[in-house]
Scaffold this motif. Structure first.
Motif, PDB file in Angstrom:
ATOM      1  N   ASN A 229     -22.277 -45.237 -11.218  1.00 45.68           N
ATOM      2  CA  ASN A 229     -23.027 -46.230 -10.458  1.00 45.68           C
ATOM      3  C   ASN A 229     -24.344 -46.578 -11.152  1.00 45.68           C
ATOM      4  O   ASN A 229     -24.693 -47.753 -11.314  1.00 45.68           O
ATOM      5  CB  ASN A 229     -23.309 -45.714  -9.043  1.00 45.68           C
ATOM      6  CG  ASN A 229     -24.125 -46.681  -8.212  1.00 45.68           C
ATOM      7  OD1 ASN A 229     -23.927 -47.893  -8.257  1.00 45.68           O
ATOM      8  ND2 ASN A 229     -25.070 -46.168  -7.456  1.00 45.68           N
ATOM      9  N   LYS A 230     -25.079 -45.559 -11.562  1.00 43.47           N
ATOM     10  CA  LYS A 230     -26.372 -45.807 -12.209  1.00 43.47           C
ATOM     11  C   LYS A 230     -26.217 -46.485 -13.559  1.00 43.47           C
ATOM     12  O   LYS A 230     -27.150 -47.128 -14.047  1.00 43.47           O
ATOM     13  CB  LYS A 230     -27.152 -44.501 -12.347  1.00 43.47           C
ATOM     14  CG  LYS A 230     -27.614 -43.961 -10.997  1.00 43.47           C
ATOM     15  CD  LYS A 230     -28.611 -42.834 -11.135  1.00 43.47           C
ATOM     16  CE  LYS A 230     -29.126 -42.424  -9.766  1.00 43.47           C
ATOM     17  NZ  LYS A 230     -30.130 -41.327  -9.841  1.00 43.47           N
ATOM     18  N   CYS A 231     -25.038 -46.332 -14.157  1.00 43.17           N
ATOM     19  CA  CYS A 231     -24.758 -47.018 -15.415  1.00 43.17           C
ATOM     20  C   CYS A 231     -24.187 -48.414 -15.186  1.00 43.17           C
ATOM     21  O   CYS A 231     -23.896 -49.137 -16.144  1.00 43.17           O
ATOM     22  CB  CYS A 231     -23.778 -46.205 -16.260  1.00 43.17           C
ATOM     23  SG  CYS A 231     -24.454 -44.621 -16.824  1.00 43.17           S
ATOM     24  N   GLY A 232     -24.009 -48.786 -13.910  1.00 43.27           N
ATOM     25  CA  GLY A 232     -23.510 -50.118 -13.573  1.00 43.27           C
ATOM     26  C   GLY A 232     -22.008 -50.270 -13.690  1.00 43.27           C
ATOM     27  O   GLY A 232     -21.486 -51.388 -13.664  1.00 43.27           O
ATOM     28  N   SER A 233     -21.279 -49.162 -13.828  1.00 42.89           N
ATOM     29  CA  SER A 233     -19.832 -49.215 -14.000  1.00 42.89           C
ATOM     30  C   SER A 233     -19.140 -48.865 -12.687  1.00 42.89           C
ATOM     31  O   SER A 233     -18.598 -47.771 -12.519  1.00 42.89           O
ATOM     32  CB  SER A 233     -19.413 -48.239 -15.107  1.00 42.89           C
ATOM     33  OG  SER A 233     -18.038 -48.327 -15.366  1.00 42.89           O
ATOM     34  N   ILE A 234     -19.132 -49.835 -11.766  1.00 36.60           N
ATOM     35  CA  ILE A 234     -18.598 -49.548 -10.430  1.00 36.60           C
ATOM     36  C   ILE A 234     -17.079 -49.429 -10.427  1.00 36.60           C
ATOM     37  O   ILE A 234     -16.515 -48.759  -9.557  1.00 36.60           O
ATOM     38  CB  ILE A 234     -19.048 -50.605  -9.404  1.00 36.60           C
ATOM     39  CG1 ILE A 234     -18.578 -51.999  -9.799  1.00 36.60           C
ATOM     40  CG2 ILE A 234     -20.554 -50.580  -9.236  1.00 36.60           C
ATOM     41  CD1 ILE A 234     -18.873 -53.046  -8.730  1.00 36.60           C
ATOM     42  N   VAL A 235     -16.412 -50.059 -11.391  1.00 35.89           N
ATOM     43  CA  VAL A 235     -14.950 -49.913 -11.486  1.00 35.89           C
ATOM     44  C   VAL A 235     -14.599 -48.464 -11.794  1.00 35.89           C
ATOM     45  O   VAL A 235     -13.696 -47.874 -11.185  1.00 35.89           O
ATOM     46  CB  VAL A 235     -14.378 -50.851 -12.569  1.00 35.89           C
ATOM     47  CG1 VAL A 235     -12.883 -50.572 -12.777  1.00 35.89           C
ATOM     48  CG2 VAL A 235     -14.583 -52.313 -12.178  1.00 35.89           C
TER      49      VAL A 235
END
Length: 371
Positions: A229-235
């Motif tokens: 999530n914090k890396c922006g990878s919600i998939v």
């Protein structure tokens, strides 16, 4: 006999055996005192300690008092010991660190005759808690034979102090030396990756998770989801959640937070409903959860979506839910929804609060030239 009863939870039975003994030695006293402490009957442990003819090193008693924050009582017991071995010194130092009394821990550490790795590791943790990163590193580097607990203290300290690069370097160095990480190591490394927003390193660390057989560890899976999530990878975050075996409440809350923060917001509602389907009981009431959900969407500026969720709730929304929407309307200057929320909040004190917020909303719109 005493130890066996204690192990099976029969503390009272163990105490009966103890009282029936014609002669009691240091070992029997220690066994009974440690049994009381183990089952959180610290007052009885302390009383028995006072009765001991020859007070020996009762590290279990010290540890038990420290766990409930009775630091001064512990120090009195420690100071009253005629002989102290490395265990009593170590338990005392660790207890001071755990209770946020680093100065006292350092003073005792400096007086400790024979410093062992456990005491040194406790001090490493203490230095990190004080933000003294360099001091922690100097002490760590001075430890000749480092065990996994020692490495973990250093890696966790770096991660929690926002020095993720060093945490990752240290983990890599540890593995090269043939020391296998445990779940605590890997949780800390995921924390470091989160701080760096480095999904590449996070995926590499996940290989270690699988290699060491920790892929079913819930705390690790939750840390992995947070990292994605914090890396922006919600998939990847959703995929990690879907692969979990029997996700717990923390896991559900974690994935719900991911989509509440980043969207799409339909996923928030979907996961919330799924959680109830699989019979995972939310912490707090359902009303509180919906209020929280509406608040998250409202803070993100998704007022229409928040309003839609309120309308589709399986029960009547209370003042807390409407209040969350109304508060956001005063920030995002949505007079129509603000007026609706104010009217629906209810009677009594709530209506007074609603009117105050509504007046604020109206004045803001006037100030912005929207009326």
């Amino acid at each position: 006999m005493i130890a066996g009863c204690v192990k099976n939870g029969g503390v009272d039975e163990a105490f009966e055996y103890f009282q029936a003994m014609p002669e009691r030695n240091t070992a029997s006293y220690n066994a009974m005192i440690s049994g009381f402490v183990r089952w959180e009957r610290v007052n009885e442990a302390g009383g028995l300690f006072e009765e001991m003819p020859r007070k020996d090193v009762i590290s279990y008693t010290v540890d038990g008092y420290m766990e409930i924050g009775e630091v001064e009582k512990v120090r009195a017991l420690f100071d009253g010991m005629p002989r102290r071995n490395v265990v009593s010194w170590t338990v005392m130092i660790s207890g001071y660190v755990d209770n946020g009394k680093f100065d006292e821990a350092r003073d005792l550490y400096e007086r400790m005759p024979n410093k062992n790795i456990v005491a040194m590791t406790a001090m490493v943790t203490g230095y990190f808690k004080e933000g003294r990163v360099e001091d922690a590193r100097v002490l760590f580097d001075g430890i000749r034979y480092k065990d996994l607990v020692c490495w973990n203290a250093m890696i966790t300290g770096y991660a929690q102090n926002g020095i993720g690069e060093e945490a990752l370097k240290l983990c890599s160095e540890m593995v090269k030396l043939g020391i296998q990480p445990d779940n605590l190591t890997l949780v800390s490394v995921f924390t470091a990756c989160s701080g760096l927003a480095s999904v590449k390193e996070g995926r590499q660390i996940y290989v270690l998770v699988i290699k060491n057989g920790f892929e079913l560890d819930l705390s690790l899976c939750n840390s992995l989801i947070t990292m994605y999530n914090k890396c922006g990878s919600i998939v990847d975050a959703e995929q990690a959640f879907r692969q979990m075996n029997a996700a717990g409440l923390v896991s559900w809350n974690t994935i719900i937070f991911v989509f509440a923060q980043r969207g799409p917001y339909e996923k928030v509602v979907d996961f919330f409903n799924q959680m109830e389907v699989v019979c995972v009981k939310p912490d707090g009431s359902r009303t509180e959860h919906y209020s929280c959900l509406v608040d998250i969407l409202s803070r993100a500026g998704q007022l229409e979506k928040a309003s839609e969720i309120i309308r589709e709730m399986p029960f009547e929304a209370d003042a807390g839910v409407w209040g969350a929407l109304l508060a956001a309307c005063s920030v995002y200057l949505n007079l129509n929804l603000g007026e609706l929320a104010a009217k629906r909040i209810g009677n009594g004190i709530h209506i007074i609060q609603a009117l105050l917020l509504f007046c604020l909303l109206y004045m803001l719109q006037l100030a912005c030239g929207m009326k």
